[in-house]
Scaffold this motif. Structure first.
Motif, PDB file in Angstrom:
ATOM      1  N   GLN B  33       3.184   2.622   0.451  1.00  0.00           N
ATOM      2  CA  GLN B  33       2.214   3.481   1.121  1.00  0.00           C
ATOM      3  C   GLN B  33       0.776   3.093   0.757  1.00  0.00           C
ATOM      4  O   GLN B  33      -0.130   3.247   1.574  1.00  0.00           O
ATOM      5  CB  GLN B  33       2.523   4.938   0.754  1.00  0.00           C
ATOM      6  CG  GLN B  33       1.711   5.978   1.519  1.00  0.00           C
ATOM      7  CD  GLN B  33       1.848   5.833   3.026  1.00  0.00           C
ATOM      8  OE1 GLN B  33       2.910   5.471   3.539  1.00  0.00           O
ATOM      9  NE2 GLN B  33       0.748   6.053   3.746  1.00  0.00           N
ATOM     10  N   TRP B  34       0.610   2.583  -0.498  1.00  0.00           N
ATOM     11  CA  TRP B  34      -0.744   2.137  -0.878  1.00  0.00           C
ATOM     12  C   TRP B  34      -1.298   1.138   0.140  1.00  0.00           C
ATOM     13  O   TRP B  34      -2.454   1.218   0.540  1.00  0.00           O
ATOM     14  CB  TRP B  34      -0.721   1.444  -2.252  1.00  0.00           C
ATOM     15  CG  TRP B  34      -0.336   2.314  -3.400  1.00  0.00           C
ATOM     16  CD1 TRP B  34      -0.446   3.678  -3.492  1.00  0.00           C
ATOM     17  CD2 TRP B  34       0.219   1.882  -4.646  1.00  0.00           C
ATOM     18  NE1 TRP B  34       0.001   4.119  -4.708  1.00  0.00           N
ATOM     19  CE2 TRP B  34       0.416   3.036  -5.451  1.00  0.00           C
ATOM     20  CE3 TRP B  34       0.568   0.643  -5.197  1.00  0.00           C
ATOM     21  CZ2 TRP B  34       0.933   2.972  -6.739  1.00  0.00           C
ATOM     22  CZ3 TRP B  34       1.085   0.573  -6.476  1.00  0.00           C
ATOM     23  CH2 TRP B  34       1.275   1.729  -7.236  1.00  0.00           C
ATOM     24  N   ALA B  37      -1.662   2.768   3.890  1.00  0.00           N
ATOM     25  CA  ALA B  37      -2.846   3.611   4.085  1.00  0.00           C
ATOM     26  C   ALA B  37      -4.131   2.911   3.668  1.00  0.00           C
ATOM     27  O   ALA B  37      -5.193   3.134   4.235  1.00  0.00           O
ATOM     28  CB  ALA B  37      -2.674   4.913   3.296  1.00  0.00           C
ATOM     29  N   ASN B  38      -4.000   2.080   2.664  1.00  0.00           N
ATOM     30  CA  ASN B  38      -5.176   1.385   2.086  1.00  0.00           C
ATOM     31  C   ASN B  38      -6.284   2.355   1.664  1.00  0.00           C
ATOM     32  O   ASN B  38      -7.469   2.031   1.761  1.00  0.00           O
ATOM     33  CB  ASN B  38      -5.714   0.329   3.062  1.00  0.00           C
ATOM     34  CG  ASN B  38      -6.516  -0.749   2.330  1.00  0.00           C
ATOM     35  OD1 ASN B  38      -6.227  -1.061   1.185  1.00  0.00           O
ATOM     36  ND2 ASN B  38      -7.532  -1.289   2.991  1.00  0.00           N
ATOM     37  N   ASP B  39      -5.883   3.530   1.186  1.00  0.00           N
ATOM     38  CA  ASP B  39      -6.843   4.473   0.613  1.00  0.00           C
ATOM     39  C   ASP B  39      -7.305   4.002  -0.765  1.00  0.00           C
ATOM     40  O   ASP B  39      -6.651   3.186  -1.402  1.00  0.00           O
ATOM     41  CB  ASP B  39      -6.190   5.862   0.464  1.00  0.00           C
ATOM     42  CG  ASP B  39      -5.917   6.498   1.815  1.00  0.00           C
ATOM     43  OD1 ASP B  39      -6.638   6.169   2.789  1.00  0.00           O
ATOM     44  OD2 ASP B  39      -4.964   7.314   1.893  1.00  0.00           O
ATOM     45  N   ARG B  40      -8.373   4.578  -1.235  1.00  0.00           N
ATOM     46  CA  ARG B  40      -8.822   4.237  -2.591  1.00  0.00           C
ATOM     47  C   ARG B  40      -7.823   4.808  -3.609  1.00  0.00           C
ATOM     48  O   ARG B  40      -7.145   5.816  -3.361  1.00  0.00           O
ATOM     49  CB  ARG B  40     -10.229   4.768  -2.880  1.00  0.00           C
ATOM     50  CG  ARG B  40     -10.348   6.273  -2.998  1.00  0.00           C
ATOM     51  CD  ARG B  40     -11.543   6.657  -3.890  1.00  0.00           C
ATOM     52  NE  ARG B  40     -11.151   6.645  -5.298  1.00  0.00           N
ATOM     53  CZ  ARG B  40     -11.985   6.823  -6.307  1.00  0.00           C
ATOM     54  NH1 ARG B  40     -13.279   6.965  -6.093  1.00  0.00           N
ATOM     55  NH2 ARG B  40     -11.546   6.820  -7.554  1.00  0.00           N
ATOM     56  N   ALA B  42      -6.747   6.671  -7.083  1.00  0.00           N
ATOM     57  CA  ALA B  42      -7.265   7.874  -7.731  1.00  0.00           C
ATOM     58  C   ALA B  42      -8.095   7.495  -8.956  1.00  0.00           C
ATOM     59  O   ALA B  42      -8.349   6.320  -9.224  1.00  0.00           O
ATOM     60  CB  ALA B  42      -6.112   8.794  -8.107  1.00  0.00           C
ATOM     61  N   PRO B 136     -15.021  -0.886  -1.605  1.00  0.00           N
ATOM     62  CA  PRO B 136     -14.003  -1.512  -0.749  1.00  0.00           C
ATOM     63  C   PRO B 136     -13.232  -2.619  -1.476  1.00  0.00           C
ATOM     64  O   PRO B 136     -12.063  -2.858  -1.172  1.00  0.00           O
ATOM     65  CB  PRO B 136     -14.824  -2.106   0.409  1.00  0.00           C
ATOM     66  CG  PRO B 136     -16.144  -1.418   0.372  1.00  0.00           C
ATOM     67  CD  PRO B 136     -16.381  -0.978  -1.029  1.00  0.00           C
ATOM     68  N   ARG B 139      -9.897  -1.428  -2.933  1.00  0.00           N
ATOM     69  CA  ARG B 139      -8.823  -0.869  -2.131  1.00  0.00           C
ATOM     70  C   ARG B 139      -7.555  -1.722  -2.322  1.00  0.00           C
ATOM     71  O   ARG B 139      -7.654  -2.919  -2.629  1.00  0.00           O
ATOM     72  CB  ARG B 139      -9.220  -0.862  -0.647  1.00  0.00           C
ATOM     73  CG  ARG B 139     -10.358   0.082  -0.313  1.00  0.00           C
ATOM     74  CD  ARG B 139      -9.909   1.536  -0.469  1.00  0.00           C
ATOM     75  NE  ARG B 139     -11.020   2.464  -0.340  1.00  0.00           N
ATOM     76  CZ  ARG B 139     -11.285   3.149   0.785  1.00  0.00           C
ATOM     77  NH1 ARG B 139     -10.496   3.017   1.847  1.00  0.00           N
ATOM     78  NH2 ARG B 139     -12.307   3.969   0.829  1.00  0.00           N
ATOM     79  N   ARG B 141      -5.391  -3.314  -0.409  1.00  0.00           N
ATOM     80  CA  ARG B 141      -5.243  -4.609   0.265  1.00  0.00           C
ATOM     81  C   ARG B 141      -6.209  -5.651  -0.281  1.00  0.00           C
ATOM     82  O   ARG B 141      -5.868  -6.824  -0.433  1.00  0.00           O
ATOM     83  CB  ARG B 141      -5.458  -4.428   1.771  1.00  0.00           C
ATOM     84  CG  ARG B 141      -4.342  -3.623   2.434  1.00  0.00           C
ATOM     85  CD  ARG B 141      -4.552  -3.549   3.941  1.00  0.00           C
ATOM     86  NE  ARG B 141      -3.486  -2.768   4.576  1.00  0.00           N
ATOM     87  CZ  ARG B 141      -3.415  -2.572   5.886  1.00  0.00           C
ATOM     88  NH1 ARG B 141      -4.337  -3.099   6.704  1.00  0.00           N
ATOM     89  NH2 ARG B 141      -2.421  -1.857   6.398  1.00  0.00           N
ATOM     90  N   SER B 171       0.053  -3.372  11.316  1.00  0.00           N
ATOM     91  CA  SER B 171      -1.410  -3.322  11.136  1.00  0.00           C
ATOM     92  C   SER B 171      -2.079  -4.665  11.365  1.00  0.00           C
ATOM     93  O   SER B 171      -3.298  -4.736  11.497  1.00  0.00           O
ATOM     94  CB  SER B 171      -1.734  -2.861   9.717  1.00  0.00           C
ATOM     95  OG  SER B 171      -1.455  -3.897   8.787  1.00  0.00           O
TER      96      SER B 171
END
Lengths: 461, 461, 461
Positions: B33-34, B37-40, B42, B136, B139, B141, B171
């Motif tokens: 999922q990391w 989603a490629n969210d930052r 935590a 960025p 992140r 990716r 993606s």
């Protein structure tokens, strides 16, 4: 690539003091017939590749078919030269293994070959070996002498007629080729031919196979015959060092049912374990040194076993417990100074945990050298690291090459001597002892300990 | 403190030849999922401390409460900065452990931090990491690319919908994140949700959960779905490598009773062991490489388990026996060249005693790298010392980092490469081979062996 | 031959930082009566050879009769000088063993003897020692002070009256000789005098021996008496680390039948295992640190046992499993910070596989130093190699000499300090940490860890 060129100065000094010692080979699997007939050895593939389970197991593991190596009853055996080429093509698989070290040593020191084996050199090396094998200098007896062998023990079934050994003795050749008494086939009721071989043995000794006493007498007679042919030792290959001492009626009852093939597996183990103790007692009487090679689970690949039989590279070591399994035997005869028992393990965890403490107590017990998979530079280092501090050096049995690859005997003893030199140099480097002790211990580990352990000094050829 | 600065010249030459190789990560526990989603990521505590059982187990052993690290369903979670401070205060506990090496490497090479972690620097380091995570470049990716990862395998339950993997594929991002088929939950009748998960799986595949044949078909269908999503391997985490081969009626009967939760523990083990052999047979058909991670006794601290659940640092290795437990499976498919089995052990005594002899015989078998507690510099040295002489290098499966700590992946591969370089330099120092062979083997152990073992060369992203 | 002269510069710097540290000896088998009476020690043979099972076991293994060493109730004891000569004649057997290192160190540093022991020097060395023993400087208390001992723990049966310890305390001499509570004789129903000793203990505490509650109360009372005499620890010598937690009625029932000698072996093990957990619970209450010495099979040579009794060199280590046997105890009290449990093993395979993972999780658990056969330079190296990466340094209990050979105490601590220095120098050489950390860890391993583990800082003499 010569390993000895990489020794430290300290280690090299020790190594050079023992490098040219004679070879004492008190346990192995050479064929006495080689020395009786003194015929030339077969072609390079049949001599070097085909009989060496260290080699063909690794080839098999990476996809080489055993049939392509000439193994099995193939009706169309491959050309030996093709076998050798196939082997050469996979020679890189052996990098880092003792086989690589041994064979390089053999090529260089036995055949004078300095090239590296590979696809390009395979034919040239094949031809060089083939040419050498045709000369008188490469006949078995000549090589025995050139290798500096002082004594070479073979391993022989209890029922063996020892004809080859007698033939050697009668020939006047001074080489000392002695048999070793290996009676497992007539001790283990689970053995494939137990009933047949026991009946043959007891009848042959003039006894009644149905009498347990006659069975024991026949075993004594076979031991005497082996001793008369020069044997100084017996040998047992057992899965687990499990011994028992039964009362005579119980043992006789198990024997009777064993002859009928009627024992359950557990009962058979008990009988076998009892007979190991009997063998130990006979060793007290007749002086044969007893060897126990324990801990291999045999023939684990049933497909290979069904097609090719035993000893095809699928024997796998087992976790082994020497104590308490050996106690019944030791408590019968282990305090008797006439008795020598040499224990070989495939479970290195037993070096420091069991064998060294046991050898450092029981008068009878010596620890055999690193065996089989552990007969290697790192294996030798682990062995010394783990046995010496508890057992000292005097409870060790020196070295044996344990090989059926005659050509590799000098290489194997050389690797041991390198390992001895490296170990003793490390001890010196820590201040454990100085050079005089180191060289004295090295000489002992090279030849003296084996002569003493196997009682090879007192009986001549 | 950089470990590579302490290498000998010989080792450094080898290390430098592989240091910058791409990272092949064929087994691990990152969350797909990391990358979907490629969210930052935590905050630093939640990223680095809280999910790492190597860290919190040691802290717990010396008196730190898990709740104070933010572990458990606490209603008042601690401030992440306080968690990080608490961790920093105990950082000295990790001296001498691989966690110390990995985290120092991560601080320096991922975050550019040269300071030593302690109470005085904790806040500054926290702030540096926190600031970086907001950019960025940090992140998931971007880090994947910066780390030079060529392929990263996740580990996924048999019933996983693989949505994250599909999302990544859709993606257009070129990173190769592949799933691994982990079916233990639907194979082990003692598993907490066995009946529920089996029913879901079989129904989901259009079968009748009460039919053993449909169960097998559903497993085949799940394997196919994983393969379609890029999987090249399956994985099993088992307490003991115990396998069986039952006749179909017996297996079906155990299955039926297993679905009802009616199997005794011994029966459940037999069924599970039979299903491992079934999985091996399916691997012959579909080409998924089979991994066995064996020998951990899970959740030994019942108080911790009751409060915090599994994977809380109380899993303890067990003495393990690979032979004869694996023989039923091996004797079904172990001679088949289409099959690859990679074995991982937590019992180092099995390296030389069992796994190396077995891998040096069975065509299917490769030895996995040092695992878990043994993935460390000394652990790597013991591994090579004990496996190479019997198995060679070609029966090894290269490295895997096996981590859920994404940030530590470069560090873990770097420690392996250091260990490889040290081992090979030691071999060169003994004259076992020269620099050309050493570098060739190093390149293989760094990336080539893993690509080959896991069949990562033939299937592209 | 001085070992420290062979250290690398790095190791020597570390060694010199700890060489002269005081001696903290939290576990051993010295006789408190020595310090109570402060009489001169007996002759050199009785002092050095006769009580040292490391020495006489090796002599016995190579053919020396125990009677000739003055061991056993011989009516005609040999002349001590002849015993010493016999020992000197076999001194070469000990080359490579820690006994050689220890005794050389003792000769040099305690008695000022620089000669090598052999047949030619035996009498001279004997005379030197004999003369020294007659002087006030060689009385027990004087040596305690000269050795720099800070605290020395003895090991005492639960029923011991601790008179010697009280006498020392009353004497005003500032030496700290503390007892250790060793209750196995009143916990193990298979013990030779279980019923007698339990009855004596419970009656002595004013209880009814037939009451399980009174039995527990009597144990609490004995623990309190030991604490009052300075004890900070208890100790158990067990064959296998097997613990249980029974419901009270079940435990009481086993107790009742145990008093009658009516328990089967398995039942006795369960009761003993339950009582170990009871002891752990009492440790939570009273703060006595609990030691478990597990894994020796005792008295394996029945002939020797019958003639000479226990502790005659025939104790052999067993393969040991710490997990899951210890789980019942740990799951009762292992998460309690008031509890300290120190585990000692004779099975080195459990270092990395079980003890380090367990100590790296359980708050109560520390790993004891290498014990008995493994208290040696190579044994120490293996210990650090296998425990540190998983347990760190803070889960170790420092060193104990565990000896009844008082003269060898400085030598044993010196070998440990050499081993610590070598290990830490190796870590520095790999870049694991720098000199400041190394010296800090060295100081801790030399004295600090032992003081902390055994709670010797908070209770004064």
């Amino acid at each position: 690539m010569s390993l000895s060129a990489h020794l430290s100065n300290t280690a090299r000094d020790i190594y050079e003091a023992i490098r040219d010692d004679p070879i004492v080979s008190p346990h192995g699997h050479c064929d006495p017939q080689w020395f009786a007939a003194n015929d030339r050895f077969a072609d390079p593939a049949t001599l070097i590749v085909k009989p060496d389970h260290y080699l063909f197991r690794m080839l098999y593991s990476r996809g080489v078919a055993l049939e392509d190596l000439g193994i099995g009853n193939s009706e169309n055996p491959p050309d030996p030269r093709n076998v050798f080429r196939l082997f050469a093509r996979h020679w890189h698989l052996f990098l880092g293994t003792p086989s690589h070290v041994w064979l390089n040593h053999t090529f260089r020191h036995v055949f004078g070959i300095d090239e590296t084996l590979n696809v390009a050199t395979a034919d040239r090396i094949y031809d060089t070996i083939e040419a050498a094998l045709g000369t008188p200098e490469f006949r078995p007896r000549a090589l025995y002498e050139r290798f500096g062998i002082e004594v070479l023990a073979t391993t022989d079934a209890a029922g063996d007629d020892l004809a080859a050994h007698r033939q050697i003795a009668a020939s006047g050749w001074p080489g000392r080729i002695i048999p070793t008494f290996r009676p497992d086939g007539v001790l283990d009721p689970m053995g494939a031919n137990f009933t047949r071989d026991v009946r043959t043995m007891v009848s042959g000794a003039g006894g009644d196979p149905n009498s347990f006493d006659d069975y024991l007498s026949a075993l004594r007679a076979r031991r005497a015959a082996f001793r008369a042919a020069g044997a100084t030792a017996s040998d047992h290959a057992i899965e687990a060092p499990e011994t028992y001492w039964l009362d005579p009626a119980k043992a006789a009852a198990l024997y009777a049912r064993g002859l009928e093939g009627a024992l359950a597996r557990d009962e058979a183990r008990v009988f076998y374990g009892h007979m190991l103790t009997e063998m130990a007692q006979m060793s007290v009487e007749d002086g044969l040194v007893m060897q126990l090679h324990a801990g291999a689970r045999r023939n684990t690949n049933s497909g290979i076993y069904d097609r090719f039989g035993p000893d095809m590279g699928a024997d796998i070591p087992l976790a082994t417990r020497w104590s308490p399994g050996l106690e019944p035997l030791l408590n019968r005869v282990g305090n008797d100074h006439r008795f020598t028992l040499i224990a070989f393990t495939l479970d290195e965890t037993t070096y420091a945990r069991e064998l060294a403490p046991m050898a450092g107590h029981w008068p009878c017990l010596l620890i055999g050298p690193p065996w089989w998979f552990h007969d290697s530079l790192a294996g030798i280092a682990r062995y010394f690291d783990q046995v010496v501090e508890t057992a000292g050096y005097q409870n060790l049995a020196g070295f044996n090459d344990d090989t059926r690859a005659f050509m590799s005997i000098p290489a194997r003893h050389d690797v041991w001597r390198l390992g001895v030199a490296e170990h003793l140099a490390r001890q010196m480097g820590r201040g454990i002892f100085g050079p005089a002790d180191a060289v004295r211990i090295a000489k002992d580990l090279s030849t003296g300990a084996a002569r003493r352990a196997y009682r090879l000094e007192t009986s001549g050829s």
